[in-house]
Enzyme design. Structure first.
Site, PDB file in Angstrom:
ATOM      1  N   ASN A 176       0.842  -1.199   0.000  1.00 40.09           N
ATOM      2  CA  ASN A 176       0.000   0.000   0.000  1.00 40.09           C
ATOM      3  C   ASN A 176       0.874   1.244   0.000  1.00 40.09           C
ATOM      4  OD1 ASN A 176      -1.651   2.149   0.538  1.00 40.09           O
ATOM      5  ND2 ASN A 176      -2.776   1.181   2.220  1.00 40.09           N
ATOM      6  N   PHE A 177       1.130   1.771  -1.195  1.00 39.17           N
ATOM      7  CA  PHE A 177       1.889   3.015  -1.347  1.00 39.17           C
ATOM      8  C   PHE A 177       0.939   4.148  -1.713  1.00 39.17           C
ATOM      9  CE2 PHE A 177       5.792   0.428  -2.916  1.00 39.17           C
ATOM     10  CZ  PHE A 177       6.083   0.064  -1.608  1.00 39.17           C
ATOM     11  N   CYS A 180      -2.155   5.265   0.398  1.00 37.77           N
ATOM     12  CA  CYS A 180      -3.036   5.942   1.340  1.00 37.77           C
ATOM     13  C   CYS A 180      -2.615   7.404   1.513  1.00 37.77           C
ATOM     14  CB  CYS A 180      -3.007   5.216   2.672  1.00 37.77           C
ATOM     15  SG  CYS A 180      -4.167   5.919   3.842  1.00 37.77           S
ATOM     16  N   THR A 188      -6.987   6.146  -3.196  1.00 37.87           N
ATOM     17  CA  THR A 188      -7.914   7.283  -3.157  1.00 37.87           C
ATOM     18  C   THR A 188      -7.234   8.611  -3.505  1.00 37.87           C
ATOM     19  OG1 THR A 188      -7.515   7.461  -0.804  1.00 37.87           O
ATOM     20  CG2 THR A 188      -9.437   6.191  -1.485  1.00 37.87           C
ATOM     21  N   CYS A 214     -37.430  14.094 -29.114  1.00 40.32           N
ATOM     22  CA  CYS A 214     -37.198  15.369 -28.418  1.00 40.32           C
ATOM     23  C   CYS A 214     -38.381  15.720 -27.515  1.00 40.32           C
ATOM     24  CB  CYS A 214     -36.987  16.479 -29.447  1.00 40.32           C
ATOM     25  SG  CYS A 214     -36.828  18.119 -28.704  1.00 40.32           S
ATOM     26  N   CYS A 271     -24.235  19.266 -26.664  1.00 38.20           N
ATOM     27  CA  CYS A 271     -25.692  19.097 -26.645  1.00 38.20           C
ATOM     28  C   CYS A 271     -26.083  17.661 -26.308  1.00 38.20           C
ATOM     29  CB  CYS A 271     -26.304  19.521 -27.976  1.00 38.20           C
ATOM     30  SG  CYS A 271     -25.532  18.759 -29.406  1.00 38.20           S
ATOM     31  N   CYS A 315     -28.439  16.748 -23.020  1.00 36.95           N
ATOM     32  CA  CYS A 315     -29.802  16.293 -23.350  1.00 36.95           C
ATOM     33  C   CYS A 315     -30.233  15.228 -22.346  1.00 36.95           C
ATOM     34  CB  CYS A 315     -29.847  15.720 -24.756  1.00 36.95           C
ATOM     35  SG  CYS A 315     -31.461  15.045 -25.193  1.00 36.95           S
TER      36      CYS A 315
HETATM   37  C1  LIG Z   1     -12.891   3.623   4.226  1.00 37.75           C
HETATM   38  C2  LIG Z   1     -11.805   3.238   3.266  1.00 37.75           C
HETATM   39  C3  LIG Z   1     -10.639   2.691   3.771  1.00 37.75           C
HETATM   40  C4  LIG Z   1      -9.645   2.313   2.905  1.00 37.75           C
HETATM   41  N1  LIG Z   1      -8.540   1.735   3.422  1.00 37.75           N
HETATM   42  C5  LIG Z   1      -7.568   1.288   2.587  1.00 37.75           C
HETATM   43  C6  LIG Z   1      -6.486   0.567   3.083  1.00 37.75           C
HETATM   44  O1  LIG Z   1      -6.369   0.297   4.273  1.00 37.75           O
HETATM   45  N2  LIG Z   1      -5.544   0.147   2.206  1.00 37.75           N
HETATM   46  C7  LIG Z   1      -5.637   0.391   0.859  1.00 37.75           C
HETATM   47  O2  LIG Z   1      -4.749  -0.025   0.108  1.00 37.75           O
HETATM   48  N3  LIG Z   1      -6.669   1.075   0.363  1.00 37.75           N
HETATM   49  C8  LIG Z   1      -7.658   1.520   1.187  1.00 37.75           C
HETATM   50  N4  LIG Z   1      -8.744   2.157   0.658  1.00 37.75           N
HETATM   51  C9  LIG Z   1      -8.793   2.432  -0.794  1.00 37.75           C
HETATM   52  C10 LIG Z   1      -9.577   1.345  -1.551  1.00 37.75           C
HETATM   53  O3  LIG Z   1      -8.953   0.080  -1.445  1.00 37.75           O
HETATM   54  C11 LIG Z   1      -9.666   1.670  -3.050  1.00 37.75           C
HETATM   55  O4  LIG Z   1      -8.382   1.756  -3.600  1.00 37.75           O
HETATM   56  C12 LIG Z   1     -10.384   2.964  -3.314  1.00 37.75           C
HETATM   57  O5  LIG Z   1     -11.461   3.105  -2.427  1.00 37.75           O
HETATM   58  C13 LIG Z   1     -10.877   3.092  -4.768  1.00 37.75           C
HETATM   59  O6  LIG Z   1     -11.796   2.099  -5.104  1.00 37.75           O
HETATM   60  P1  LIG Z   1     -13.409   2.333  -5.098  1.00 37.75           P
HETATM   61  O7  LIG Z   1     -13.675   3.515  -5.924  1.00 37.75           O
HETATM   62  O8  LIG Z   1     -13.995   1.043  -5.597  1.00 37.75           O
HETATM   63  O9  LIG Z   1     -13.797   2.582  -3.664  1.00 37.75           O
HETATM   64  C14 LIG Z   1      -9.771   2.528   1.518  1.00 37.75           C
HETATM   65  C15 LIG Z   1     -10.936   3.064   1.029  1.00 37.75           C
HETATM   66  C16 LIG Z   1     -11.964   3.410   1.886  1.00 37.75           C
HETATM   67  C17 LIG Z   1     -13.253   3.966   1.347  1.00 37.75           C
HETATM   68  S1  SF4 Z   2     -23.474  21.858 -28.796  1.00 34.27           S
HETATM   69 FE1  SF4 Z   2     -24.220  20.412 -30.350  1.00 34.27          FE
HETATM   70  S2  SF4 Z   2     -24.987  21.750 -31.970  1.00 34.27           S
HETATM   71 FE2  SF4 Z   2     -23.683  23.062 -30.674  1.00 34.27          FE
HETATM   72  S3  SF4 Z   2     -21.689  22.937 -31.689  1.00 34.27           S
HETATM   73 FE3  SF4 Z   2     -21.705  21.356 -30.083  1.00 34.27          FE
HETATM   74  S4  SF4 Z   2     -22.390  19.510 -31.226  1.00 34.27           S
HETATM   75 FE4  SF4 Z   2     -22.891  21.245 -32.542  1.00 34.27          FE
END
Ligand SMILES: Cc1cc2nc3c(=O)[nH]c(=O)nc-3n(C[C@H](O)[C@H](O)[C@H](O)COP(=O)(O)O)c2cc1C
Ligand code: SF4
Ligand SMILES: Cc1cc2nc3c(=O)[nH]c(=O)nc-3n(C[C@H](O)[C@H](O)[C@H](O)COP(=O)(O)OP(=O)(O)OC[C@H]3O[C@@H](n4cnc5c(N)ncnc54)[C@H](O)[C@@H]3O)c2cc1C
Lengths: 447, 436
Positions: B136-137, B139, B205, B347, B388, B392
């Site tokens: 784990n590099f 956190c 994260t 539309c 657009c 939409c």
């Molecule tokens: C509450 C929480 C705790 C986490 N603790 C760790 C951890 O201890 N070690 C680790 O490598 N990643 C940790 N993560 C990161 C997750 O493993 C993961 O890389 C990250 O949440 C992105 O994936 P996701 O979008 O599916 O959540 C943690 C994430 C959360 C939300």
């Molecule tokens: S928003 Fe839609 S209509 Fe306007 S330039 Fe971009 S692609 Fe063309």
């Protein structure tokens, strides 16, 4: 004809608790989470169709976005800027034929954003916070305006005039203000005394005096007001009711629906209201739907609305019809009343005739008899032109003619709401008329 | 039925879905439930060295970003490595591996940046008969202040050094987990390779503050009125992770090195995309923490159905398939001309395309045609940017269509052969002038 069984009209058909349940909110208000979720559904459309469909042109996408960003009070301000009765309109507007009808999500998936409920969420949040009145009055102009009728049209006009710095006196025939908000709207649309609370909120701006129990034509006249005030606004609604024009119209049990609803709205204990076991309602508008539904909620067993044309011609929207039907009201079309059946001058039933549309509406000759302990007349209200006779205010089909600024044919007199001709009879429309008139009065007086 | 069996560095698992090192893998109880639910493997919550374990805060450790209906889009945490005793963790790992011999059990490690502690802990892990280790590099909070986690992951020389120690002191496969909190992910990946690591896994994260409380003016999550940056994960980080994976997969120095994909993987589609960009398997954390272990059923089913539909027999048939299509901007075909096209039947007339293009882009969509509300693309103005389409609300209502003939905007042919920036006349260092 067989002698009718004894009539069954009673009070207190239901358990006391049942009344409270039956006359609580038709639609429960949205909670915070529901409101956020619903607000998220709004697409924030460009030149939004909903906004164009709202008679008061509320900036709907903006107020919904304000709700979604956790700013419901800002949302309420956006609403009230355009419509000072945004709270009542949120409860009573037939949104299914206004803003929600044209919501692009209605087009896309048959499920519009619930604009009305969101509007209620915003305005309720603001009112619950009991804030200082959200509008400031401009410096006093020294101008005085008379308003006739403290209904939606009159109150809206008065509020906008007060905001512009004018002094307003409202002459109201009844003891209570609010017009049909207070006396006509179905009880389950305006719960917890909302109509009165909203009136108090509007008056909070200051500069508005209400002369209660003062009727035009009885206590005051147009000429008198014209001479005492700088301008006059007429917002007296439709005080008259149409009669069936049949024998028995005045028999015991043949009741004017609007009057009955007014009694219902004003009674704190709904178990005091006399209700028949078998009830027939004549009419096809909002009043017919409302009286039928509420009578059903009071415990009537069989309630039938009879309308002389088809479902498409009904003034009540599909949605309103559905509300009645889901409450157990039967709606029958192509039937017109022919004879009120009485016994000792009390209603026992009604004889109806089938109708058909052959160019004009004609009776087919075929008849139907329905037993009825009560018959409610809901065939429309009418304007009472008496007080306007000889004032130089022109009428069209019994209602006041106004221009696009709500100005009548008499100088210095404006009008709006149900009493004018050529617009829909809705709370929100009345509010818009009052607002437009106030702006034009302001322009005229200050110009 | 497509064969989902996965073989990553010789570590076998019935499917390529592993749980990432995090709370879901911090205890025997959780991992037992994960394997019962069908997960192919786990990377055990990061272990530290023997002795008194680290402590976590006792206040809230998560912050979040939500979409409509409070759908969790991004999660941020200030949790440290495991705060449970090393011996208990090792016993539980051993018990789990014994009960679930067909599942992958990898142990995540983080000890001080000296050879002896790494040597010691590797021996202890070997005794559990786990299938491999992940260094784990990555956190970004707490541990990095103590010279571990991202503090190592941000210095390629340290990565190389520690990876080399680990390869020397264990027979187990070594995976190096990379931090995204660097400027160019290829350098740490190259260092891992140089140190002899068998694979990289990414991303850990992303350093983040999710929100600020506007009453207390404290960052969230707030611990007694103060906050500290945390690590961001969940659906919001997927695009960042995909790009980093692709960078490593197509880098000449690291091409072919096995990658375990991590970052926002929530559905089978996400997993398939990571694998297409070169990942041999994937790891999941936030999605499991949001919905529970059951989501793996959808992942397995979905991946399998898609592979059957497309005739991909096994994972090797999809791994890395998108890598050759990732290129540099300068090699994109400048003669590929598209225009937006609005399906008038689909539309719903919200007008968002109009206002987006009108206010912020190229004034290429009408709002009114013959006095009626109508949204139509003006080909002579459309630059084909795709904005657009993205604003939409109706899927497939607006599409980008390649045109033929002449581009009404430029007046030039839309049918010229492939030509890119390196050959463009406006490019001062163009190798040759574009054929015209
Ligand atoms: C509450 C929480 C705790 C986490 N603790 C760790 C951890 O201890 N070690 C680790 O490598 N990643 C940790 N993560 C990161 C997750 O493993 C993961 O890389 C990250 O949440 C992105 O994936 P996701 O979008 O599916 O959540 C943690 C994430 C959360 C939300
Ligand atoms: S928003 Fe839609 S209509 Fe306007 S330039 Fe971009 S692609 Fe063309
Ligand atoms: C039963 C019923 C249900 C309805 N339901 C809905 C609904 O759900 N949604 C909706 O949008 N609309 C509904 N409406 C219509 C809506 O109530 C009216 O359109 C609206 O109230 C019109 O406002 P107004 O100010 O013009 O008139 P009103 O509300 O009628 O107010 C007029 C005021 O003038 C006073 N007045 C009358 N004559 C005089 C006089 N001579 N001198 C002094 N004061 C006088 C009256 O006492 C009253 O206070 C309903 C109407 C009825 C009858």
């Amino acid at each position: 004809m067989a002698k009718a069984k004894s009539r069954d009209i009673r009070q207190g058909r239901l358990d006391p608790a049942q009344y409270l349940e039956n006359f609580s909110d038709l639609h429960a208000p949205l909670g915070q989470h529901e409101a956020t979720v619903e607000a998220d559904r709004c697409y924030f459309c460009y030149d939004a169709p909903c906004m164009n469909a709202c008679p008061t042109a509320i900036d709907i996408p903006l107020f919904i976005r304000q709700i979604s960003t956790g700013n419901p009070k800002g949302a309420a301000q956006t609403i009230l800027d355009q419509n000072i009765m945004g709270g009542m309109c949120a409860r009573v507007c037939p949104t299914e034929t206004l803003c929600e009808e044209v919501c692009v999500r209605e087009v896309a998936e048959g499920k519009p954003v619930r604009i009305g409920l969101l509007q209620r969420f915003a305005t309720d949040t603001l009112l619950a916070a009991n804030p200082a009145h959200p509008f400031k009055r401009a410096p006093a102009t020294g101008k005085r305006v008379a308003v006739i009728g403290a209904g939606p049209a009159g109150l809206s006009c008065a509020h906008r005039l007060a905001m512009h710095g004018h002094e307003v006196t409202i002459y109201e025939a009844r003891a209570k203000s609010g017009g049909l908000n207070e006396h006509g709207i179905a009880a389950y649309k305006s719960t917890d005394d909302f109509a009165a609370r909203e009136v108090a909120f509007i008056l909070d701006i200051g500069g508005i005096t209400i002369a209660q129990g003062q009727a035009l034509g009885k206590d005051i006249s147009i000429d008198q007001l014209s001479s005492e005030f700088d301008a006059v606004f007429v917002g007296m609604g439709l005080p008259g009711v149409h009669a069936l024009g049949l024998q028995g119209d005045h028999a015991d049990g043949c009741i004017d629906a609007v009057e009955y609803i007014e009694t219902l709205r004003q009674s704190d204990d709904k178990s005091n209201l006399p209700v028949g076991r078998n009830v027939v309602v004549i009419g096809g508008g909002m009043t017919a739907i409302d009286v039928a539904t509420q009578v059903k909620l009071l415990g009537a067993e069989n309630v039938t609305i009879c309308y002389r044309r088809g479902p498409e011609q009904m003034n009540a929207s599909d949605y309103e019809q559905e509300v009645a039907q889901t409450h157990g009201v039967a709606i029958r079309h192509w039937l017109q009343p022919r004879k009120i059946l009485t016994d000792a001058n009390a209603v026992t039933g009604i004889e109806l005739e089938y109708t058909a549309q052959n160019g004009t509406l004609t009776g087919t000759g075929e008849a139907l008899t329905l037993a009825a302990d009560q018959i409610f007349k809901a065939i429309g209200q009418s304007f009472d032109a008496g007080p306007l006779e000889g004032t130089g205010i022109d009428l069209d089909q019994g209602r006041i003619i106004v221009d696009e600024n709500q100005k009548t044919s008499r100088d210095g007199v404006w009008a709006g709401g149900d009493c004018i001709s050529g617009d829909e009879d809705l709370t929100v429309v009345a509010v818009e008329h009052g607002k437009l008139a106030a702006e034009d009065i302001h322009k005229t007086l200050m110009g | 039925m497509a064969n989902l069996a996965s073989n990553f560095l010789g570590i076998k698992s019935p499917n390529p879905f592993w749980l990432a090192s995090a709370p879901p893998t911090d205890k025997e109880y959780n991992v037992e439930r994960a394997f019962q639910a069908g997960w192919g493997g786990v990377v055990w919550k990061t272990l530290g060295e023997a002795g008194p374990p680290v402590v976590n805060v006792n206040g809230p450790r998560y912050g979040a970003i939500w979409g409509a209906d409070r759908r969790l889009l991004g999660l941020n945490n200030i949790e440290l490595i495991t705060d449970r005793d090393l011996e208990i963790n090792l016993q539980e790992i051993k018990a789990i591996k014994k009960r679930w011999p067909d599942r992958a059990v990898i142990v995540s490690l983080m000890v001080p940046c000296e050879e002896e502690p790494w040597k010691k802990i590797l021996k202890r892990v070997e005794e559990t008969e786990a299938d491999g280790v992940e260094l784990n590099f990555g956190c970004p909070h707490g541990m990095s202040e103590r010279g571990m986690g991202a503090a190592v992951g941000q210095v390629p020389d340290y990565i190389e050094m520690v990876a080399r120690w680990c390869k020397q002191h264990t027979r187990m496969p070594v995976i190096v987990k990379l931090t995204p909190n660097i400027t160019d992910v290829r350098y740490p990946a190259r260092a891992a390779k140089a140190g002899g690591a068998d694979a990289v896994s990414l991303i850990n994260t992303v350093s983040s503050i999710t929100s600020v409380n506007l009453d207390s003016f404290s960052p969230e999550p707030s611990i007694d009125g103060k906050g500290s940056h945390g690590g961001y994960c969940g659906p919001a980080v997927k695009p960042i992770a995909l790009n980093m994976v692709a960078e490593i997969a197509r880098d000449a120095e690291t091409a072919g090195m096995p990658i375990s994909g991590i970052g926002g993987i929530t559905t089978w589609r996400d997993a398939a995309e990571f694998m297409a960009l070169g990942c041999g398997n994937v790891q999941v954390c936030t999605a499991a923490m949001t919905y529970g272990f059951k989501i793996v059923e959808e992942m397995i089913e979905g991946l399998s159905n898609w592979m059957d539909d497309k005739g991909h027999a096994d994972l090797d048939a999809i791994i890395g398939r998108a890598v050759p299509n990732v290129t540099d901007w300068q090699y994109l075909n400048l003669n590929y001309v598209t225009k937006a096209k609005i399906d008038q039947d689909a539309c719903i007339q919200c007008g968002r395309c109009h206002i987006a293009c009108e206010d912020t882009s190229h004034q290429a969509i009408t709002n009114m045609v013959d006095g009626l509300r109508k949204f139509e693309v003006i080909d002579a103005e459309c630059v084909g940017c795709n904005l657009c389409v993205n604003v939409c609300p109706v899927e497939n209502c607006i599409t980008m269509e390649q045109i033929s003939g002449t581009d009404p905007r430029t007046g030039k042919s839309a049918e010229l052969p492939y030509s890119n920036w390196t050959e463009h006349p406006n490019n001062p260092s163009a190798t040759k002038t574009a054929a015209e």
